[in-house]
Design a protein around this motif. Structure first.
Motif, PDB file in Angstrom:
ATOM      1  N   PRO A  69       0.799  -1.229   0.000  1.00 19.28           N
ATOM      2  CA  PRO A  69       0.000   0.000   0.000  1.00 19.28           C
ATOM      3  C   PRO A  69       0.837   1.288   0.000  1.00 19.28           C
ATOM      4  N   GLU A  70       1.999   1.249   0.604  1.00 22.22           N
ATOM      5  CA  GLU A  70       2.840   2.463   0.654  1.00 22.22           C
ATOM      6  C   GLU A  70       3.282   2.881  -0.749  1.00 22.22           C
ATOM      7  N   GLN A  71       3.772   1.919  -1.532  1.00 22.94           N
ATOM      8  CA  GLN A  71       4.163   2.231  -2.908  1.00 22.94           C
ATOM      9  C   GLN A  71       2.947   2.606  -3.743  1.00 22.94           C
ATOM     10  N   ASP A  72       1.819   1.923  -3.502  1.00 30.05           N
ATOM     11  CA  ASP A  72       0.603   2.244  -4.241  1.00 30.05           C
ATOM     12  C   ASP A  72       0.144   3.666  -3.934  1.00 30.05           C
ATOM     13  N   LEU A  73       0.293   4.088  -2.695  1.00 33.65           N
ATOM     14  CA  LEU A  73      -0.084   5.456  -2.322  1.00 33.65           C
ATOM     15  C   LEU A  73       0.748   6.479  -3.083  1.00 33.65           C
ATOM     16  N   ALA A  74       2.042   6.239  -3.207  1.00 32.43           N
ATOM     17  CA  ALA A  74       2.909   7.173  -3.940  1.00 32.43           C
ATOM     18  C   ALA A  74       2.467   7.296  -5.397  1.00 32.43           C
ATOM     19  N   VAL A  75       2.158   6.166  -6.039  1.00 30.45           N
ATOM     20  CA  VAL A  75       1.721   6.181  -7.437  1.00 30.45           C
ATOM     21  C   VAL A  75       0.358   6.861  -7.553  1.00 30.45           C
ATOM     22  N   THR A  76      -0.542   6.514  -6.664  1.00 33.23           N
ATOM     23  CA  THR A  76      -1.898   7.071  -6.712  1.00 33.23           C
ATOM     24  C   THR A  76      -1.888   8.571  -6.473  1.00 33.23           C
TER      25      THR A  76
END
Length: 169
Positions: free
Chosen positions: A84-91
């Protein structure tokens, strides 16, 4: 002597078997849990609906709240997003574009017989600002999401595959 051994065994076994004959039979195993696949499919579709709504509202944190802790995202032309942390950066980058929005159609959910996993499939239209031309474009594609039931009974995305089916126009 053999007759005496046989007679001794018979005197021991016959009363034991007679006593067992009066026992109640073992209880039948409990029936297998009935899995309501339609209810699970509705829950998954509802979750995707919320995810799309929060993405279109440009709320990155609420969008990523749909991820399982072990989430993996696979987006064409980009490295995998793990967690989720990497997904948050992309999102956050995606929703920083004022034109960013996604629409889904042709939704289908297949639920595993065990009721522990579901696969969501849909056609998407992703609208965004092309970084090169600065024009607002819409990309068509397919979106496949793997959902797993969590310990608390909620459904979270374990993986996401985004595959365009043509150039953005």
């Amino acid at each position: 002597m053999h007759r005496q051994v046989f007679r001794g065994l018979a005197l021991t076994i016959v009363p034991t078997l007679a006593a067992l004959g009066g026992c109640t039979p073992p209880a039948a195993p409990p029936p297998a849990a009935i899995i309501d696949t339609a209810k699970i499919a509705d829950a998954v579709k509802g979750d995707v609906g919320q995810l799309v709504t929060t993405f279109n509202a440009h709320d990155a944190a609420m969008t990523v709240a749909h991820d399982a802790p072990d989430y993996v995202g696979m987006f064409h032309g980009a490295p995998n997003v793990v967690g989720p942390e990497q997904d948050l950066a992309v999102t956050k980058r995606q929703v920083s574009d004022p034109a960013a929005k996604v629409a889904v159609s042709d939704e289908v959910v297949d639920v595993a017989k065990s009721g522990e996993m579901a696969v969501y499939r849909a056609t998407y239209a992703f609208t965004f600002t092309d970084p090169k031309s600065k024009a607002v474009v819409t990309e068509p594609g397919n979106w496949i999401l793997g959902y797993k039931v969590q310990a608390d009974g909620t459904w979270k995305m374990a993986w996401s595959v985004v595959s365009n089916t043509g150039d953005a126009r």
